[in-house]
Design a protein around this motif. Structure first.
Motif, PDB file in Angstrom:
ATOM      1  N   ALA A  17       0.838  -1.199   0.000  1.00 46.16           N
ATOM      2  CA  ALA A  17       0.000   0.000   0.000  1.00 46.16           C
ATOM      3  C   ALA A  17       0.874   1.252   0.000  1.00 46.16           C
ATOM      4  O   ALA A  17       0.559   2.231  -0.684  1.00 46.16           O
ATOM      5  N   LYS A  18       1.978   1.217   0.716  1.00 44.24           N
ATOM      6  CA  LYS A  18       2.886   2.359   0.732  1.00 44.24           C
ATOM      7  C   LYS A  18       3.531   2.554  -0.641  1.00 44.24           C
ATOM      8  O   LYS A  18       3.655   3.686  -1.117  1.00 44.24           O
ATOM      9  N   ALA A  19       3.926   1.475  -1.278  1.00 48.55           N
ATOM     10  CA  ALA A  19       4.501   1.565  -2.628  1.00 48.55           C
ATOM     11  C   ALA A  19       3.458   2.088  -3.610  1.00 48.55           C
ATOM     12  O   ALA A  19       3.781   2.894  -4.493  1.00 48.55           O
ATOM     13  N   TYR A  20       2.220   1.645  -3.468  1.00 46.78           N
ATOM     14  CA  TYR A  20       1.133   2.127  -4.327  1.00 46.78           C
ATOM     15  C   TYR A  20       0.930   3.628  -4.144  1.00 46.78           C
ATOM     16  O   TYR A  20       0.768   4.365  -5.120  1.00 46.78           O
ATOM     17  N   ASN A  21       0.962   4.095  -2.888  1.00 46.13           N
ATOM     18  CA  ASN A  21       0.797   5.522  -2.619  1.00 46.13           C
ATOM     19  C   ASN A  21       1.928   6.333  -3.225  1.00 46.13           C
ATOM     20  O   ASN A  21       1.693   7.402  -3.801  1.00 46.13           O
ATOM     21  N   LEU A  22       3.155   5.849  -3.109  1.00 46.09           N
ATOM     22  CA  LEU A  22       4.283   6.546  -3.707  1.00 46.09           C
ATOM     23  C   LEU A  22       4.161   6.598  -5.228  1.00 46.09           C
ATOM     24  O   LEU A  22       4.463   7.609  -5.854  1.00 46.09           O
ATOM     25  N   PHE A  23       3.717   5.502  -5.811  1.00 50.19           N
ATOM     26  CA  PHE A  23       3.536   5.454  -7.261  1.00 50.19           C
ATOM     27  C   PHE A  23       2.443   6.420  -7.708  1.00 50.19           C
ATOM     28  O   PHE A  23       2.583   7.105  -8.724  1.00 50.19           O
ATOM     29  N   MET A  24       1.360   6.500  -6.943  1.00 49.71           N
ATOM     30  CA  MET A  24       0.279   7.421  -7.294  1.00 49.71           C
ATOM     31  C   MET A  24       0.727   8.877  -7.167  1.00 49.71           C
ATOM     32  O   MET A  24       0.374   9.716  -7.995  1.00 49.71           O
ATOM     33  N   LYS A  25       1.541   9.190  -6.142  1.00 50.70           N
ATOM     34  CA  LYS A  25       2.079  10.541  -6.016  1.00 50.70           C
ATOM     35  C   LYS A  25       2.955  10.881  -7.214  1.00 50.70           C
ATOM     36  O   LYS A  25       2.911  11.998  -7.729  1.00 50.70           O
ATOM     37  N   LEU A  26       3.753   9.925  -7.649  1.00 49.15           N
ATOM     38  CA  LEU A  26       4.615  10.139  -8.809  1.00 49.15           C
ATOM     39  C   LEU A  26       3.781  10.391 -10.065  1.00 49.15           C
ATOM     40  O   LEU A  26       4.091  11.292 -10.851  1.00 49.15           O
ATOM     41  N   LEU A  27       2.712   9.636 -10.247  1.00 49.86           N
ATOM     42  CA  LEU A  27       1.848   9.839 -11.409  1.00 49.86           C
ATOM     43  C   LEU A  27       1.145  11.196 -11.369  1.00 49.86           C
ATOM     44  O   LEU A  27       1.009  11.849 -12.409  1.00 49.86           O
ATOM     45  N   VAL A  28       0.726  11.622 -10.188  1.00 52.50           N
ATOM     46  CA  VAL A  28       0.078  12.933 -10.063  1.00 52.50           C
ATOM     47  C   VAL A  28       1.069  14.043 -10.405  1.00 52.50           C
ATOM     48  O   VAL A  28       0.741  14.989 -11.135  1.00 52.50           O
ATOM     49  N   VAL A 126       2.050  26.404 -12.198  1.00 53.34           N
ATOM     50  CA  VAL A 126       0.977  25.443 -12.490  1.00 53.34           C
ATOM     51  C   VAL A 126       1.255  24.098 -11.806  1.00 53.34           C
ATOM     52  O   VAL A 126       0.344  23.482 -11.253  1.00 53.34           O
ATOM     53  N   THR A 127       2.498  23.670 -11.818  1.00 52.07           N
ATOM     54  CA  THR A 127       2.834  22.408 -11.150  1.00 52.07           C
ATOM     55  C   THR A 127       2.564  22.503  -9.660  1.00 52.07           C
ATOM     56  O   THR A 127       2.035  21.566  -9.057  1.00 52.07           O
ATOM     57  N   ARG A 128       2.907  23.635  -9.057  1.00 57.76           N
ATOM     58  CA  ARG A 128       2.660  23.813  -7.621  1.00 57.76           C
ATOM     59  C   ARG A 128       1.167  23.789  -7.310  1.00 57.76           C
ATOM     60  O   ARG A 128       0.726  23.134  -6.375  1.00 57.76           O
ATOM     61  N   VAL A 129       0.372  24.496  -8.113  1.00 59.70           N
ATOM     62  CA  VAL A 129      -1.074  24.547  -7.871  1.00 59.70           C
ATOM     63  C   VAL A 129      -1.710  23.175  -8.057  1.00 59.70           C
ATOM     64  O   VAL A 129      -2.477  22.710  -7.205  1.00 59.70           O
ATOM     65  N   VAL A 130      -1.388  22.494  -9.152  1.00 65.57           N
ATOM     66  CA  VAL A 130      -1.997  21.188  -9.423  1.00 65.57           C
ATOM     67  C   VAL A 130      -1.555  20.156  -8.385  1.00 65.57           C
ATOM     68  O   VAL A 130      -2.358  19.332  -7.936  1.00 65.57           O
ATOM     69  N   SER A 131      -0.299  20.198  -7.979  1.00 60.68           N
ATOM     70  CA  SER A 131       0.170  19.253  -6.962  1.00 60.68           C
ATOM     71  C   SER A 131      -0.513  19.490  -5.623  1.00 60.68           C
ATOM     72  O   SER A 131      -0.870  18.537  -4.924  1.00 60.68           O
ATOM     73  N   ASN A 132      -0.709  20.756  -5.256  1.00 56.80           N
ATOM     74  CA  ASN A 132      -1.410  21.056  -4.009  1.00 56.80           C
ATOM     75  C   ASN A 132      -2.869  20.627  -4.062  1.00 56.80           C
ATOM     76  O   ASN A 132      -3.402  20.115  -3.083  1.00 56.80           O
ATOM     77  N   LYS A 135      -2.888  16.892  -3.697  1.00 59.37           N
ATOM     78  CA  LYS A 135      -2.649  16.451  -2.327  1.00 59.37           C
ATOM     79  C   LYS A 135      -3.910  16.572  -1.482  1.00 59.37           C
ATOM     80  O   LYS A 135      -4.179  15.730  -0.645  1.00 59.37           O
ATOM     81  N   LYS A 136      -4.694  17.634  -1.716  1.00 57.01           N
ATOM     82  CA  LYS A 136      -5.908  17.828  -0.940  1.00 57.01           C
ATOM     83  C   LYS A 136      -7.017  16.886  -1.394  1.00 57.01           C
ATOM     84  O   LYS A 136      -7.805  16.414  -0.592  1.00 57.01           O
ATOM     85  N   ALA A 137      -7.072  16.613  -2.700  1.00 55.62           N
ATOM     86  CA  ALA A 137      -8.135  15.754  -3.210  1.00 55.62           C
ATOM     87  C   ALA A 137      -7.849  14.284  -2.948  1.00 55.62           C
ATOM     88  O   ALA A 137      -8.770  13.518  -2.639  1.00 55.62           O
ATOM     89  N   LEU A 138      -6.603  13.886  -3.058  1.00 53.31           N
ATOM     90  CA  LEU A 138      -6.210  12.484  -2.840  1.00 53.31           C
ATOM     91  C   LEU A 138      -5.150  12.419  -1.755  1.00 53.31           C
ATOM     92  O   LEU A 138      -3.965  12.353  -2.062  1.00 53.31           O
ATOM     93  N   PRO A 139      -5.533  12.421  -0.502  1.00 52.64           N
ATOM     94  CA  PRO A 139      -4.505  12.360   0.553  1.00 52.64           C
ATOM     95  C   PRO A 139      -3.866  10.980   0.568  1.00 52.64           C
ATOM     96  O   PRO A 139      -4.416  10.017   1.088  1.00 52.64           O
ATOM     97  N   LEU A 140      -2.722  10.881  -0.049  1.00 53.04           N
ATOM     98  CA  LEU A 140      -2.042   9.579  -0.170  1.00 53.04           C
ATOM     99  C   LEU A 140      -1.077   9.404   0.956  1.00 53.04           C
ATOM    100  O   LEU A 140      -0.058   9.719   1.118  1.00 53.04           O
TER     101      LEU A 140
END
Length: 140
Positions: A17-28, A126-132, A135-140
């Motif tokens: 689950a931790k690896a999945y969360n890291l992978f999802m953060k990378l994709l975002v 734009v990267t900062r706004v979309v990443s923030n 993070k709020k929409a998908l708290p991984l």
């Protein structure tokens, strides 16, 4: 004996689950960077990406890899200039990485350094706004 087996199974599920969360953060982050390249090409006339969605992903991947490796080294080497300009020199470092991606990839075209400077600012914002938002929409 049974409790140890259950704990090991739980630990493996937690690790996956931790690896999945890291992978999802990378994709975002990757998607946010590709979106920021699209915004930069839409707003700045001196920058262009030749291709579609996958080309934006490729340029974002190349920019991300270069920024993580060479960009980190450049940021350390130019630390005195970054301190003297209160961080504004980081825009120049990002613009130079963008120009390097333009030279290495035939899919990205940057006409001049000023276009790269403005594109670096837009890409960062734009990267900062979309990443923030991610993070709020998908708290991984």
């Amino acid at each position: 004996m049974l409790s140890t087996i259950q704990f090991v199974g739980w630990d493996q599920r937690f690790a996956s689950a931790k690896a999945y969360n890291l992978f999802m953060k990378l994709l975002v982050r990757w998607g946010a960077l590709a979106l920021s390249f699209w915004v930069a090409t839409a707003l700045i006339p001196g920058i262009d990406v030749m291709g579609g969605f996958t080309t934006y992903l490729w340029v974002a991947l190349l920019f991300g890899l270069l920024n993580a490796t060479l960009g980190s080294l450049l940021k350390i080497l130019t630390l005195p200039a970054v301190i003297l300009t209160l961080g504004l020199f980081l825009v120049v470092v990002n613009a130079s990485i963008l120009m390097l991606v333009s030279r290495w990839s035939d899919k990205l075209e940057v006409n001049n350094f000023w276009s790269a400077i403005f594109a670096a600012v837009i890409i960062s914002l734009v990267t900062r706004v979309v990443s923030n938002v991610g993070k709020k929409a998908l708290p991984l």
